[in-house]
Motif scaffolding. Sequence first.
Motif, PDB file in Angstrom:
ATOM      1  N   TRP A   1      42.314  44.725  39.250  1.00 40.46           N
ATOM      2  CA  TRP A   1      40.893  44.652  39.617  1.00 40.46           C
ATOM      3  C   TRP A   1      40.011  44.818  38.375  1.00 40.46           C
ATOM      4  CZ3 TRP A   1      36.955  48.377  39.477  1.00 40.46           C
ATOM      5  CH2 TRP A   1      35.772  47.975  40.100  1.00 40.46           C
TER       6      TRP A   1
ATOM      7  N   ARG B   1      37.588  41.937  36.855  1.00 42.39           N
ATOM      8  CA  ARG B   1      36.154  42.191  36.762  1.00 42.39           C
ATOM      9  C   ARG B   1      35.627  41.883  35.372  1.00 42.39           C
ATOM     10  NH1 ARG B   1      33.794  48.126  37.084  1.00 42.39           N
ATOM     11  NH2 ARG B   1      34.773  48.089  35.074  1.00 42.39           N
TER      12      ARG B   1
ATOM     13  N   GLY C   1      28.964  44.896  43.578  1.00 46.37           N
ATOM     14  CA  GLY C   1      29.409  45.235  42.235  1.00 46.37           C
ATOM     15  C   GLY C   1      28.577  46.362  41.641  1.00 46.37           C
TER      16      GLY C   1
END
Length: 196
Positions: A34, A38, A176
């Motif tokens: 992850w 990102r 986010g």
Amino acid sequence: MPHRDPPRDDGCGRSRREFLWQTGAGFTGLALTWLLDRDGFFTRVAGAAPAPASPRKAKRCIFLFMFGGPSQMDLFDHKPELQRRHGQSIELERRRGEPMTSTLVGSRRKFARYGETGQWCSDVFPHVARHMDKLAVVKSLWTDSFAHGSAVLQMNTGKFVQGYPSLGSWLSYGLGNETDELPAFVLMHDPRGGPI
């Protein structure tokens, strides 16, 4: 020779140490994937063209859940029938098979419709009333539990037992983070305990 736990009968012949190592490595791998994704690591390595930027309509969401805060019937949830029946006695079944006589209590606030949407707002918030078209007021929530504590959990997580992600964590996932220096959402726990 390294020390090993005796095998445990879990159907796989693995020791507890092996089980914990494999499980922990799995979660660590998920977290690392992850974080790398990102930061755009996988798109750089693959050399793929950048995906078209999809327009984000919401940049932020401020969600205040105030346990023990003012009643929605004094803020945004106008109940004209309740106002008309203020002071009347009714019989309610608070527990199954135990009817009790209660008195209906309507709001003492004055309500009016505001904005193009015509949303209700009481005189508690004269300045907020000017911005009702910018607010989303949800009036369709209900819970499976009559107990306040479990109903609060269900309202915030969708489940009436502890251990599920809250609305704040889902919003962080969807919108986010603007920075890694600050938390995306904050839960202030009541030191007296309980799912507050």
